[in-house]
Design an enzyme around this catalytic site. Structure first.
Site, mmCIF file in Angstrom:
data_model
loop_
_atom_site.group_PDB
_atom_site.id
_atom_site.type_symbol
_atom_site.label_atom_id
_atom_site.label_comp_id
_atom_site.label_asym_id
_atom_site.label_seq_id
_atom_site.Cartn_x
_atom_site.Cartn_y
_atom_site.Cartn_z
ATOM 1 N N PHE A 127 -9.685 27.329 3.442
ATOM 2 C CA PHE A 127 -8.340 27.358 3.113
ATOM 3 C C PHE A 127 -7.397 27.735 4.299
ATOM 4 O O PHE A 127 -7.618 27.115 5.337
ATOM 5 C CB PHE A 127 -8.445 28.635 1.928
ATOM 6 N N LYS A 146 -7.597 19.309 5.761
ATOM 7 C CA LYS A 146 -8.004 20.092 6.919
ATOM 8 C C LYS A 146 -9.675 19.683 7.101
ATOM 9 O O LYS A 146 -9.859 19.324 8.439
ATOM 10 C CB LYS A 146 -8.397 21.749 6.409
ATOM 11 N N PHE A 186 1.630 10.936 6.323
ATOM 12 C CA PHE A 186 1.233 9.851 4.820
ATOM 13 C C PHE A 186 2.521 8.974 5.105
ATOM 14 O O PHE A 186 3.346 9.422 5.785
ATOM 15 C CB PHE A 186 1.521 10.942 3.589
ATOM 16 N N TRP A 206 -7.408 9.810 8.203
ATOM 17 C CA TRP A 206 -7.929 9.233 6.836
ATOM 18 C C TRP A 206 -7.813 7.855 7.166
ATOM 19 O O TRP A 206 -8.854 7.255 6.472
ATOM 20 C CB TRP A 206 -7.062 9.925 6.090
#
Length: 559
Positions: free
Chosen positions: A303, A73, A384, A412
């Site tokens: 969260f 997040k 991913f 990322w």
């Protein structure tokens, strides 16, 4: 290809001097207070100069319920900010400050990851500008004043058995949850049961994050209820004449901190309440400042959306008059498969059955954001390498059935470039699909009605079970006039329910309420569910064991 850790990527970044970052936002030098070359505090008086300037768009980043598989997040928040900057939008990111507890424990820091980070990450994840230390000092000054008042004759009649104010330390230290203080003779105080919260769970943290200025900060501190008298009357910080001294300790901590991303997008990092035991949002002051200085502000709530986003809307937006233009719901294929019962060591293999079983977790969050709160949303899939086309197609299809688009996020690995698809959809929604913000509950309802609305409407539960103590506390708070405040649920982050092992999108469960207390200064009622604790503990192998510093001062092992 050699894998680089987050800290190695961050340390390789050539940062811009912080005054250059401030100049991108047209912040006059008189408001920039440098903490070295790459950090600064921005004087809150700037908000007065900006009061007539229109706000930019507000983008809230939230997520599915977190899992050990990872959702990303904060990484998505940072990467989206960089992508919006690449898209030609003047953008500011607004994040929370990390707590030392998770940094040295298991969860890690709060500076993003890979090529979507805020820097200097070592400073941000450690002492930063000293805000959390100031908050802890203010919290503990109030605790010292309470015990000194009792020691000096107790003219207010404070019942030592009914003191609700705890001491605080910014560390996971289970040994301090319950203690006895004031031992070894009269000179050392009055013996009583005591305890510690982690600093980010302190009401002082919540107050700092919700205060609109220094006067509001003092007023909120004055309302803090520290305990009760022998005849059950509330005692406040004002009764102890504490608000001025506490505010003096916090005057610099109240100023938002300015840093930058790896791609030099400005970022405010200010305030750090946990979302499982507090309200989980960065400061109102930093968010307001970002909105005045930019076209797009990208912020996050802690969260999953059942905790962070619900509190962002029902507490922060309600109090500060904010309204998100777009909500980004972050998920990963791996995490969804985990919610579907897939073992952690098998998450890299295609498993459509587990994915389909775990998808309802995401779909319930989508429903809550779009139907309950009435806001436009986009799902960001943190991609991913092991994700398969069939898995991605399944997520796309299920989300589109609910009228929500999916964007792949590869920030990322690629930084802002990997967030361009997401940025494009965020801009489209912000400019074409204005939502009508609805709150989950009417704050004028009773405490029990508000709790039960959250449990049934947001969590998907069937009802609530109250302990006898919780029922007494609710009755007392309503009798004292605190019944009309918003609710801050303290609940496990791992499940919609209060059972961390109940994954996916469970239904028919009941939520157990064991304690209810007022945070009168913050302006909400805290409801503790299940086995939630306000002082975490360290894991069997703490992250602290891997952190080191060499003779040049270079830190290693920090993620």
């Amino acid at each position: 290809m050699t894998f680089k850790s987050d800290i190695e990527i961050a340390q390789a970044c050539k940062m811009q001097v912080i005054n250059e970052i401030a100049a991108k936002l047209d912040i006059p030098d008189e408001y920039v207070e440098n903490y070295g070359r790459y950090k600064a505090k921005i004087d809150y008086r700037l908000l007065e100069d900006l009061k007539d300037k229109p706000d930019g768009k507000l983008v809230l980043v939230t997520a599915i319920n977190p899992t050990p598989a990872g959702e990303g997040k904060t990484t998505t928040t940072v990467g989206l900010g960089d992508a919006l900057t690449r898209a030609g939008k003047k953008t500011v990111i607004a994040l929370r400050e990390p707590s030392l507890g998770p940094v040295f424990g298991v969860k890690g820091g709060a500076a993003g990851g890979g090529y979507a980070q805020v820097v200097p990450m070592e400073d941000i994840n450690l002492h930063f500008t000293g805000d959390l230390h100031a908050i802890g000092a203010a919290n503990n000054l109030l605790a010292a004043l309470i015990d000194n008042h009792i020691h000096q004759g107790n003219p207010l009649g404070i019942d030592p058995r009914k003191i609700t104010w705890k001491r605080a330390v910014d560390m996971n230290d289970r040994q301090l949850r319950y203690i006895v203080s004031g031992l070894n003779g009269k000179a050392n105080g009055v013996p009583r049961e005591d305890g510690f919260d982690i600093t980010v769970a302190s009401e002082i943290m919540a107050i700092l994050c919700l205060a609109k200025d220094i006067e509001d900060l003092k007023e909120r501190i004055s309302r803090v209820v520290i305990g009760y008298t022998y005849d059950d009357k509330p005692v406040t910080a004002s009764d102890l004449k504490a608000q001025g001294a506490l505010a003096a300790l916090l005057k610099d901590a109240l100023k938002p901190n300015l840093v930058q991303t790896l791609e030099h997008t400005p970022a405010f990092i200010h305030g750090g309440p946990f979302a499982n035991i507090a309200h989980g949002c960065n400061s109102v002051m930093a968010t307001r400042m970002a909105l005045k200085l930019s076209q797009y502000t990208v912020t996050e709530a802690g969260f999953g959306a059942d905790l962070g986003a619900e509190k962002f809307i029902d507490i922060k937006c309600r109090m500060a008059g904010l309204k998100p233009d777009v909500v980004v719901i972050v998920a990963s294929i791996r995490a969804l498969k985990h919610h579907g019962g897939c073992a952690k060591n098998e998450l890299g293999q295609e498993n459509l059955a587990a994915l389909e079983k775990g998808l309802p977790n995401l779909l319930r969050h989508i429903h809550n954001i779009t139907k309950v709160f009435g806001l436009p949303a986009v799902v960001a899939i943190n991609r991913f390498p092991t994700d398969t086309e069939k898995e991605l197609e399944l997520v796309y299809a299920k989300c589109q059935e609910m009228g929500v688009n999916v964007a792949l996020s590869e920030v990322w690995a690629k930084g802002g470039e990997g967030g361009m698809e997401l940025a494009k959809e965020v801009i489209r929604l912000a400019e074409e699909k204005p939502g009508n913000l609805n709150f989950c509950y009417d704050e004028t309802k009773s405490i029990k009605e508000k709790i039960e609305t959250i449990v049934t409407k947001i969590y998907g539960g069937s009802g609530v079970e109250y302990s006898k103590a919780a029922l007494r506390e609710i009755a007392q708070l309503e009798e004292l006039g605190y019944g009309k405040l918003p609710i801050c649920m303290a609940k496990t982050q791992y499940s919609f329910s209060d059972d961390p092992n109940l994954l996916g999108a469970p239904s028919g469960f009941t939520v157990s309420i064991n304690k209810v207390k007022v945070s009168a200064g913050a302006g909400f009622v805290v409801v503790l569910t299940g086995e939630i604790m306000t002082m975490p503990g360290l894991p069997k192998v703490p992250a602290a064991e891997k952190i080191d510093v060499d003779k040049t001062g270079r830190i290693s092992g920090l993620f």
